[in-house]
Design an enzyme around this catalytic site. Structure first.
Site, PDB file in Angstrom:
ATOM      1  CG  ASP A  10      -1.926  -1.136   1.218  1.00 19.69           C
ATOM      2  OD1 ASP A  10      -1.981  -1.903   0.246  1.00 19.69           O
ATOM      3  OD2 ASP A  10      -2.630  -1.283   2.238  1.00 19.69           O
ATOM      4  CE  LYS A  86      -3.692  -4.408   1.454  1.00 24.48           C
ATOM      5  NZ  LYS A  86      -4.509  -3.613   2.342  1.00 24.48           N
ATOM      6  CB  CYS A 119      -2.222  -2.838   5.314  1.00 25.57           C
ATOM      7  SG  CYS A 119      -3.934  -2.268   5.096  1.00 25.57           S
TER       8      CYS A 119
END
Length: 182
Positions: A10, A86, A119
């Site tokens: 991310d 995701k 995450c």
């Protein structure tokens, strides 16, 4: 030596200064992630990018198809590096990440990215539960100030808490320099 992969989680535009959800220290963390990506590429070791996109246009950041949901320019993937999309905190949940790693014979993971307390932590714990030895590179991860029970928790404390918890039972936690010099 076990075959390892770098998992880049991310590092996306919305986490940077002009994005919808800027993180503390994200520029330095992304620079360290870019150094690690370069080292893995030079050693012909796999790099797998993870990109989070929420499923609703009403999400606070990473809205579907937005510029903010794109990978940041500092860490763009090459054509031979998969990008796993995701929709949840855990990069393994309802994605092809585990299958990609198994297909490539990956035995160990090195994790960098954002947000440390969500995450990154989610992926590190899930990876350990799947049997992967995990290394998290703490200075290639970023987070932000949080609030709990009416108290502000500075990003530095969030980062220290997350990394110490991961180091307790889920991962080896190293700096970029420690990892690159090993």
């Amino acid at each position: 030596m076990a075959k390892q992969a770098l998992i880049v989680i991310d590092i996306q535009n919305d986490y940077f200064a002009n994005g919808k959800w800027p993180l503390v220290g994200v520029e330095a963390a992304a620079d360290n992630a870019a150094r690690l990506i370069q080292a893995f590429r030079q050693n012909a070791e796999p790099v797998v990018h993870i990109r989070h996109e929420f499923t609703s246009d009403s999400a606070p950041f990473f809205t579907p198809g937005s510029e903010g949901a794109h990978l940041h320019a500092k860490v763009l993937n090459r054509a031979d590096e998969p990008v796993v999309l995701k929709h949840f905190v855990n990069a393994f949940r309802e994605t092809e990440l585990h299958a990609i790693l198994q297909e490539r014979g990956i035995e160990e993971l090195v994790i960098v990215g954002n947000m440390s307390h969500m995450c990154v932590e989610g992926a590190a714990r899930a990876a350990a539960d799947l049997g992967y030895p995990v290394q998290v590179i703490h200075d290639a991860c970023a987070t932000l100030d949080l609030e709990f029970n009416g108290q502000r928790v500075p990003a530095a404390q969030v980062q220290s808490t997350v990394m110490s918890a991961l180091a307790f039972a889920y991962a080896s936690v190293l700096s970029t320099e420690e990892f690159l010099s090993a």
